[in-house]
Design a protein around this motif. Structure first.
Motif, short mmCIF file in Angstrom:
data_model
loop_
_atom_site.label_atom_id
_atom_site.label_comp_id
_atom_site.label_asym_id
_atom_site.label_seq_id
_atom_site.Cartn_x
_atom_site.Cartn_y
_atom_site.Cartn_z
N PRO A 18 2.10 0.44 4.12
CA PRO A 18 0.72 0.94 3.96
C PRO A 18 -0.17 -0.26 3.33
N CYS A 19 -1.39 -0.43 4.25
CA CYS A 19 -2.14 -1.58 3.65
C CYS A 19 -3.74 -0.87 3.90
N ASP A 20 -4.60 -1.54 3.18
CA ASP A 20 -5.98 -1.34 3.20
C ASP A 20 -6.43 -1.89 4.60
N ARG A 66 -4.20 -5.75 2.89
CA ARG A 66 -3.59 -5.69 1.47
C ARG A 66 -2.76 -4.67 1.25
N ALA A 67 -1.51 -4.97 0.63
CA ALA A 67 -0.42 -3.74 0.60
C ALA A 67 -0.17 -4.00 -0.98
N GLY A 68 -0.54 -4.48 -1.75
CA GLY A 68 -0.09 -4.68 -3.17
C GLY A 68 -1.01 -5.62 -4.02
N ASP A 69 -0.76 -6.02 -5.17
CA ASP A 69 -1.53 -7.03 -6.06
C ASP A 69 -1.46 -8.39 -5.52
N ARG A 70 -0.56 -8.71 -5.12
CA ARG A 70 -0.33 -10.18 -4.47
C ARG A 70 0.47 -10.12 -2.95
N GLY A 110 12.14 -2.88 -2.74
CA GLY A 110 11.62 -3.21 -4.34
C GLY A 110 10.33 -3.18 -4.64
N LEU A 111 9.24 -3.08 -3.69
CA LEU A 111 7.91 -3.22 -3.98
C LEU A 111 7.39 -1.73 -3.48
N GLY A 112 8.42 -0.84 -3.13
CA GLY A 112 7.79 0.48 -2.89
C GLY A 112 7.22 0.42 -1.56
N LEU A 113 7.50 -0.51 -0.54
CA LEU A 113 6.49 -0.60 0.69
C LEU A 113 7.51 -0.45 1.87
#
Length: 394
Positions: free
Chosen positions: A256-258, A262-266, A246-249
């Protein structure tokens, strides 16, 4: 009430994030969600001390209910996350957990053999329940066949021999661990296990595993048939991130993370489920190591608190103990194309041998050692210094 921070995955990684947040002064609502009914526990002993009977399963616990309550960490156990959107996590029972910030620490699931009965004689080893069930199987007697010559498979084989069982390891590659460490290091593990009475069969794929009353038949491509009381399948693991579609992860390679998780806005992710950017190598990988989970937890907690990490990420580190021989590995062996012996074991034995692994440009990317802690520690420090220099802006 604010949703606060929801950590999905009552694992080592998830627990360490929660603890670090509280230690760092976070006062918001903090919930730790786990699919299993157990509080967070340590996984490495499952294939070592738990299987050999040295430890009771309860000794693997990483915390207690009292400590979590004192820290203000709520637990939601026996709850499997099945979906997520921008506002809440959906559980298998239909419940929803609202969140302001989400941390994903759901780990990875061991691959199993297609069609294997869940409670039959074909085992995998990932959870505490798996370890307890496999320990009972070893106590019941062999023969034992281990499918896959990775670290889990080899540690299970060592535990089987410690229990006095007839043990066979079957590996499709030419040596155990060849896809990870290359044939030279893999050959050391072959010699180690054969010296302890394990039958090691390599270079032959398995065509079938068939369970019948009281036994399991393992058939190989060359026509060999192995009969076992129990079979353990150790053929890798896959990240538990399908519920994040649902979050495309839900990337098959991991969330995928930095470089700070971090994988998304929150949303942040760490541990076996997460593929973190590697600034020194310009790629992203999952590190399924105990120390990586701990190091990443400190980085993620700092990010959630709006702070810089206390120290840079160290190169991935791993250890394995088999037959009282301690093997240590640090760095990125997946980037290596050559292996050099830096120090040979005494009297031609592998014990004490140290290896350096280099990439195509000749740069050292990993170091491995068999029972040589002093030399390994020096080389580990050197590799850490080189790694830090590679990501420091000039």
């Amino acid at each position: 009430m604010s949703g606060g921070t929801v950590i999905v995955g009552a694992s080592l990684a998830g627990l360490r994030v929660a603890e670090a947040l509280r230690a760092g002064g976070y006062t918001g609502r903090l919930r730790l969600v786990g699919e299993e009914h157990h509080l967070p526990y340590d996984r490495p002993p499952l294939s070592k001390q738990v299987l050999t009977g040295e430890w009771d399963a309860a000794r693997t616990a990483l915390t207690t209910s009292a400590k979590l309550t004192e820290a203000g960490i709520e637990t939601v156990l026996g709850a499997r996350a099945v979906a997520v959107d921008d506002e809440a996590v959906t559980l298998a029972d239909g419940g929803r957990l609202d969140y302001d910030r989400l941390v994903v620490a759901t780990g990875a699931a061991a691959r199993t053999w297609p069609g294997a009965a869940p409670e039959g004689r074909v085992h995998r080893l990932r959870t505490l329940a798996d370890g307890v069930r496999l320990r009972a199987a070893l106590e019941a007697g062999g023969p034992l066949v281990v499918v896959g010559g990775g670290f889990i498979g080899l540690e299970v084989a060592a535990a089987g021999r410690a229990s006095g069982l007839d043990v066979t390891v079957v590996e499709a590659a030419s040596t155990p661990l060849e896809p990870v460490l290359g044939p030279a290091i893999g050959a050391c593990f072959t010699r180690l296990h054969r010296a302890h009475g394990v039958r090691v069969l390599t270079g032959v794929p398995i065509t079938a595993i068939e369970e019948s009353a009281g036994a399991v038949a393992v058939r190989l491509a060359d026509g060999t048939e192995l009969s076992a009381a129990h079979v353990v399948v150790g053929i890798g693991a896959e990240p538990n991130n399908a519920w994040l579609s649902g979050l495309g992860l839900d990337d098959a390679a991991g969330v995928p993370c930095d470089a700070r998780g971090r994988a998304g806005d929150r949303v942040w992710a760490l541990g076996d489920v997460a593929a973190w950017e590697q600034p020194g190598h310009r790629d992203a990988v999952r590190h399924e190591h105990w120390t990586s989970a701990v190091d990443q937890a400190a980085v993620v907690a700092a990010a959630l608190l709006g702070r810089e990490p206390a120290r840079p990420m160290a190169p991935p580190y791993f250890w394995s103990t088999q037959y009282e021989v301690n093997f240590q590995l640090v760095g990125r062996p997946d980037l290596a194309t050559s292996v050099e012996v830096l120090e040979a074991g005494e009297d031609g034995a592998d014990r004490g041998t140290v290896f350096a692994l280099a990439d195509p440009a000749g740069r050292r990317v990993a170091v491995a050692a068999f029972h040589n802690p002093r030399r390994f520690l020096r080389l580990r420090r050197e590799l850490q210094e080189e790694s830090a220099a590679a990501v420091t802006p000039s």
